[in-house]
Motif scaffolding. Structure first.
Motif, PDB file in Angstrom:
ATOM      1  N   ASN A  47       0.981  -1.182   0.059  1.00 30.88           N
ATOM      2  CA  ASN A  47       0.067   0.001  -0.307  1.00 30.88           C
ATOM      3  C   ASN A  47       0.757   1.296  -0.092  1.00 30.88           C
ATOM      4  OD1 ASN A  47      -2.563  -1.293   0.321  1.00 30.88           O
ATOM      5  ND2 ASN A  47      -1.794  -1.831   2.431  1.00 30.88           N
ATOM      6  N   ARG A  48       2.046   1.147  -0.475  1.00 24.52           N
ATOM      7  CA  ARG A  48       2.750   2.349  -0.314  1.00 24.52           C
ATOM      8  C   ARG A  48       2.426   3.685  -1.115  1.00 24.52           C
ATOM      9  NH1 ARG A  48       8.499   0.334  -2.892  1.00 24.52           N
ATOM     10  NH2 ARG A  48       7.122  -1.560  -3.837  1.00 24.52           N
ATOM     11  N   SER A  49       1.865   3.459  -2.155  1.00 24.03           N
ATOM     12  CA  SER A  49       1.155   4.577  -2.907  1.00 24.03           C
ATOM     13  C   SER A  49       0.469   5.376  -2.023  1.00 24.03           C
ATOM     14  CB  SER A  49       0.700   4.197  -4.438  1.00 24.03           C
ATOM     15  OG  SER A  49      -0.242   3.423  -3.988  1.00 24.03           O
ATOM     16  N   VAL A  50      -0.173   4.858  -1.377  1.00 20.87           N
ATOM     17  CA  VAL A  50      -1.261   5.612  -0.419  1.00 20.87           C
ATOM     18  C   VAL A  50      -0.532   6.076   0.862  1.00 20.87           C
ATOM     19  CG1 VAL A  50      -3.509   5.660   0.880  1.00 20.87           C
ATOM     20  CG2 VAL A  50      -3.190   4.459  -1.617  1.00 20.87           C
ATOM     21  N   ILE A  51       0.127   5.136   1.512  1.00 16.37           N
ATOM     22  CA  ILE A  51       0.567   5.321   2.963  1.00 16.37           C
ATOM     23  C   ILE A  51       1.858   6.247   2.836  1.00 16.37           C
ATOM     24  CG2 ILE A  51       1.763   4.173   4.815  1.00 16.37           C
ATOM     25  CD1 ILE A  51      -0.137   1.814   4.285  1.00 16.37           C
ATOM     26  N   GLU A  52       2.606   6.115   2.047  1.00 14.26           N
ATOM     27  CA  GLU A  52       3.622   7.107   1.796  1.00 14.26           C
ATOM     28  C   GLU A  52       3.457   8.337   0.964  1.00 14.26           C
ATOM     29  OE1 GLU A  52       6.717   6.960   3.609  1.00 14.26           O
ATOM     30  OE2 GLU A  52       5.593   5.400   4.706  1.00 14.26           O
ATOM     31  N   ASN A  53       2.120   8.603   0.786  1.00 14.87           N
ATOM     32  CA  ASN A  53       1.885   9.798  -0.378  1.00 14.87           C
ATOM     33  C   ASN A  53       2.426  11.093   0.530  1.00 14.87           C
ATOM     34  OD1 ASN A  53       0.966  11.680  -2.007  1.00 14.87           O
ATOM     35  ND2 ASN A  53      -0.926  10.591  -2.312  1.00 14.87           N
ATOM     36  N   LYS A  96      -7.916  10.624   4.181  1.00 11.78           N
ATOM     37  CA  LYS A  96      -9.214   9.840   4.206  1.00 11.78           C
ATOM     38  C   LYS A  96      -8.492   8.382   3.555  1.00 11.78           C
ATOM     39  CE  LYS A  96     -13.119  13.054   4.534  1.00 11.78           C
ATOM     40  NZ  LYS A  96     -13.426  12.474   6.008  1.00 11.78           N
ATOM     41  N   GLN A  97      -8.013   8.670   2.266  1.00 12.88           N
ATOM     42  CA  GLN A  97      -7.244   7.349   1.643  1.00 12.88           C
ATOM     43  C   GLN A  97      -6.089   6.748   2.645  1.00 12.88           C
ATOM     44  OE1 GLN A  97      -5.826   9.209  -1.694  1.00 12.88           O
ATOM     45  NE2 GLN A  97      -7.953   8.959  -2.869  1.00 12.88           N
ATOM     46  N   LYS A  98      -5.511   7.327   3.479  1.00 12.21           N
ATOM     47  CA  LYS A  98      -4.643   6.884   4.109  1.00 12.21           C
ATOM     48  C   LYS A  98      -5.198   6.362   5.346  1.00 12.21           C
ATOM     49  CE  LYS A  98      -0.666  10.081   3.403  1.00 12.21           C
ATOM     50  NZ  LYS A  98       0.266  11.007   3.780  1.00 12.21           N
ATOM     51  N   GLU A  99      -6.306   6.831   5.969  1.00 16.01           N
ATOM     52  CA  GLU A  99      -6.917   6.187   7.175  1.00 16.01           C
ATOM     53  C   GLU A  99      -7.431   4.974   6.683  1.00 16.01           C
ATOM     54  OE1 GLU A  99     -10.000   8.863   8.647  1.00 16.01           O
ATOM     55  OE2 GLU A  99      -8.403   9.948   9.761  1.00 16.01           O
ATOM     56  N   ALA A 100      -8.103   4.915   5.471  1.00 14.16           N
ATOM     57  CA  ALA A 100      -8.879   3.561   4.918  1.00 14.16           C
ATOM     58  C   ALA A 100      -7.760   2.425   4.618  1.00 14.16           C
ATOM     59  CB  ALA A 100      -9.593   4.038   3.542  1.00 14.16           C
ATOM     60  N   ALA A 101      -6.626   2.925   4.116  1.00 13.50           N
ATOM     61  CA  ALA A 101      -5.444   2.031   3.766  1.00 13.50           C
ATOM     62  C   ALA A 101      -4.830   1.368   5.119  1.00 13.50           C
ATOM     63  CB  ALA A 101      -4.295   2.667   3.075  1.00 13.50           C
ATOM     64  N   TRP A 102      -4.839   2.243   6.027  1.00  7.43           N
ATOM     65  CA  TRP A 102      -4.299   1.821   7.435  1.00  7.43           C
ATOM     66  C   TRP A 102      -5.135   0.895   8.159  1.00  7.43           C
ATOM     67  CZ3 TRP A 102       0.146   1.076   9.069  1.00  7.43           C
ATOM     68  CH2 TRP A 102       1.387   2.065   8.807  1.00  7.43           C
ATOM     69  N   GLN A 103      -6.687   1.134   8.036  1.00  5.31           N
ATOM     70  CA  GLN A 103      -7.723   0.661   8.497  1.00  5.31           C
ATOM     71  C   GLN A 103      -7.560  -1.033   7.992  1.00  5.31           C
ATOM     72  OE1 GLN A 103      -9.632   0.894  11.168  1.00  5.31           O
ATOM     73  NE2 GLN A 103      -8.930   2.789  11.530  1.00  5.31           N
ATOM     74  N   LYS A 104      -7.413  -1.093   6.546  1.00  9.41           N
ATOM     75  CA  LYS A 104      -7.531  -2.406   5.864  1.00  9.41           C
ATOM     76  C   LYS A 104      -5.946  -3.112   6.305  1.00  9.41           C
ATOM     77  CE  LYS A 104      -6.971  -4.075   1.017  1.00  9.41           C
ATOM     78  NZ  LYS A 104      -6.471  -3.798  -0.275  1.00  9.41           N
ATOM     79  N   LEU A 105      -5.032  -2.572   6.286  1.00 14.75           N
ATOM     80  CA  LEU A 105      -3.688  -3.134   6.805  1.00 14.75           C
ATOM     81  C   LEU A 105      -3.752  -3.579   8.043  1.00 14.75           C
ATOM     82  CD1 LEU A 105      -0.226  -1.757   5.998  1.00 14.75           C
ATOM     83  CD2 LEU A 105      -0.866  -2.349   8.310  1.00 14.75           C
ATOM     84  N   THR A 106      -4.398  -2.908   8.943  1.00 18.73           N
ATOM     85  CA  THR A 106      -4.748  -3.423  10.477  1.00 18.73           C
ATOM     86  C   THR A 106      -5.533  -4.742  10.332  1.00 18.73           C
ATOM     87  OG1 THR A 106      -4.587  -1.080  11.345  1.00 18.73           O
ATOM     88  CG2 THR A 106      -5.313  -2.793  12.860  1.00 18.73           C
ATOM     89  N   MET A 107      -6.544  -4.734   9.467  1.00 19.40           N
ATOM     90  CA  MET A 107      -7.363  -5.958   9.573  1.00 19.40           C
ATOM     91  C   MET A 107      -6.333  -7.088   9.082  1.00 19.40           C
ATOM     92  SD  MET A 107     -11.036  -4.314   8.386  1.00 19.40           S
ATOM     93  CE  MET A 107     -11.493  -5.803   7.635  1.00 19.40           C
ATOM     94  N   GLU A 108      -5.648  -6.862   7.731  1.00 19.77           N
ATOM     95  CA  GLU A 108      -4.895  -7.959   7.273  1.00 19.77           C
ATOM     96  C   GLU A 108      -3.802  -8.414   8.279  1.00 19.77           C
ATOM     97  OE1 GLU A 108      -3.312  -6.912   3.453  1.00 19.77           O
ATOM     98  OE2 GLU A 108      -5.192  -5.956   2.761  1.00 19.77           O
ATOM     99  N   PHE A 109      -3.247  -7.473   9.049  1.00 11.28           N
ATOM    100  CA  PHE A 109      -2.216  -7.724   9.912  1.00 11.28           C
ATOM    101  C   PHE A 109      -2.706  -8.725  10.963  1.00 11.28           C
ATOM    102  CE2 PHE A 109       0.307  -6.873  13.612  1.00 11.28           C
ATOM    103  CZ  PHE A 109       1.556  -7.153  13.241  1.00 11.28           C
ATOM    104  N   ASN A 110      -3.706  -8.155  11.608  1.00 11.10           N
ATOM    105  CA  ASN A 110      -4.251  -8.915  12.729  1.00 11.10           C
ATOM    106  C   ASN A 110      -4.923 -10.186  12.342  1.00 11.10           C
ATOM    107  OD1 ASN A 110      -3.696  -7.122  14.940  1.00 11.10           O
ATOM    108  ND2 ASN A 110      -5.624  -5.987  14.287  1.00 11.10           N
ATOM    109  N   ALA A 111      -5.348 -10.651  11.096  1.00  9.33           N
ATOM    110  CA  ALA A 111      -5.699 -11.909  10.568  1.00  9.33           C
ATOM    111  C   ALA A 111      -4.694 -12.725  10.257  1.00  9.33           C
ATOM    112  CB  ALA A 111      -6.510 -11.495   9.083  1.00  9.33           C
TER     113      ALA A 111
END
Length: 153
Positions: free
Chosen positions: A32-38, A47-62
């Motif tokens: 997700n570097r294009s969004v997170i490191e923008n 808002k895009q960064k927040e959504a990307a971090w939320q998705k990343l958190t779900m993937e990480f915890n899963a």
């Protein structure tokens, strides 16, 4: 009339991230570097960064069987990982140019898998930019030209 003072108990400290968790976090950020490191800072980007971090958190915890990590914890860990990798790279680069005698400091780890991923993600912000007007650049360019075209004097 008794006056009791309530204690503000701090939440229990979470366990340290394991090396596998840090590697997983780095890989997920890389996806997700294009969004997170923008570097833009507009409302839409935020808002895009927040959504990307939320998705990343779900993937990480899963993907992990350890403690549940919050988005805030993962963001902070990523910032610290970038700082640590950049400092490690700077220290190893500095040690290459040190003079003054004495034994060489071999305690510096040149590159871990996490450092390699961080380097791929943040690139020149970690290593610096090539200076085209620098004499080292000219010598390196001549060496590359000679290497590929096999010039002999």
């Amino acid at each position: 009339m008794s006056c009791e003072i309530e204690k503000n108990e701090t939440p229990a400290r979470a366990k340290n991230f394991t090396n596998e968790e840090v590697l997983l976090l780095s890989e997920l950020v890389g996806k997700n570097r294009s969004v997170i490191e923008n570097k833009q800072s507009g409302v839409i980007t935020h808002k895009q960064k927040e959504a990307a971090w939320q998705k990343l958190t779900m993937e990480f915890n899963a993907s992990t069987s350890g403690d549940h990590r919050s988005t805030k914890m993962l963001i902070e860990k990523w910032r610290n990982t970038k700082k640590t990798s950049t400092k490690s790279y700077s220290a190893s680069k500095k040690s290459l140019y040190e003079t003054g005698g004495g034994p060489k400091d071999f305690s510096i780890v040149l590159e871990t898998p996490v450092d390699a991923i961080v380097h791929d993600i943040i690139g020149a912000r970690m290593t610096g930019y090539e200076a085209e007007c620098d004499s080292d650049y000219v010598v390196a360019s001549m060496y590359r030209f000679d290497k590929y075209y096999h010039l002999t004097c």
